[in-house]
Scaffold this active site. Structure first.
Site, PDB file in Angstrom:
ATOM      1  N   SER A  47       1.083  -0.989   0.289  1.00  0.00           N
ATOM      2  CA  SER A  47      -0.272  -0.244   0.018  1.00  0.00           C
ATOM      3  C   SER A  47       0.430   1.057   0.318  1.00  0.00           C
ATOM      4  O   SER A  47       0.214   2.338  -0.338  1.00  0.00           O
ATOM      5  CB  SER A  47      -0.744  -0.411   1.031  1.00  0.00           C
ATOM      6  OG  SER A  47      -0.344  -0.219   2.345  1.00  0.00           O
ATOM      7  N   LYS A  91      -0.291   5.346   6.547  1.00  0.00           N
ATOM      8  CA  LYS A  91      -0.929   5.750   5.280  1.00  0.00           C
ATOM      9  C   LYS A  91       0.028   7.281   4.994  1.00  0.00           C
ATOM     10  O   LYS A  91       0.067   6.999   6.259  1.00  0.00           O
ATOM     11  CB  LYS A  91      -2.501   5.666   5.533  1.00  0.00           C
ATOM     12  CG  LYS A  91      -3.272   4.016   5.377  1.00  0.00           C
ATOM     13  CD  LYS A  91      -3.002   3.069   4.401  1.00  0.00           C
ATOM     14  CE  LYS A  91      -3.481   1.613   4.633  1.00  0.00           C
ATOM     15  NZ  LYS A  91      -2.867   0.905   3.624  1.00  0.00           N
TER      16      LYS A  91
END
Length: 165
Positions: A47, A91
């Site tokens: 990710s 993130k």
């Protein structure tokens, strides 16, 4: 005559207690440091490509910035996953409360299928750098500020990438 057995055991017990307290204090210091100041964490998965590799990297995480409200758009953060509370994900913070976020519903498909949401009060918007392989706010929505674990500020491993982020 030398000291009695009782005096010897008393002296030994005092030294053992002093050494034990030193060890306990050291571990208390480590716990406070890890909980409130900074911590090391392992980051892996697709990710956050290309910022972090698939094989995993070790980073330092600043915990003070969260408490002082000193995080901003563009910071890389650790977040307790809203989907699986046992998991901590990495993130990039994209939006803060009040921001309007527009994103492609399915980035793999070409088209104008876009959605716009406003980040609610007390929440942040996080996304992975690799939009094609990331489960993030586009999937589970804005994340409560309380789920933020810290701000990644330094890469420790691999050594060739050692340095600030």
């Amino acid at each position: 005559m030398g000291p009695s057995n009782f005096q010897l055991w008393g002296s030994f017990a005092k030294e053992a207690m002093d050494a034990s307290m030193l060890v306990v204090n050291f571990f208390c210091f480590l716990q406070v440091t890890r909980t409130y100041i900074f911590n090391a964490a392992s980051v892996s998965g697709p990710s956050m490509l290309p910022t972090f590799s698939l094989s995993g990297e070790i980073v330092l995480v600043d915990r003070i910035s969260l408490r002082l409200g000193k995080i901003s758009r563009g910071d890389i953060v650790l977040v307790r996953s809203p989907e699986n509370p046992r998991k901590v994900i990495t993130k990039r913070l994209i939006g803060i409360e009040g921001d309007r976020m527009t994103f492609a519903v399915d980035p793999r498909r070409v088209g104008d299928d876009r959605k716009t949401v406003t980040v609610p009060k007390g929440h942040v918007w996080v996304q992975g750098d690799n939009v094609y392989e990331s489960r993030d706010s586009r999937t589970f929505g804005a994340v409560p500020y309380a789920l933020l674990q810290g701000r990644v500020f330094w890469r420790v491993w691999p050594l060739e990438d050692f340095g600030a982020l």
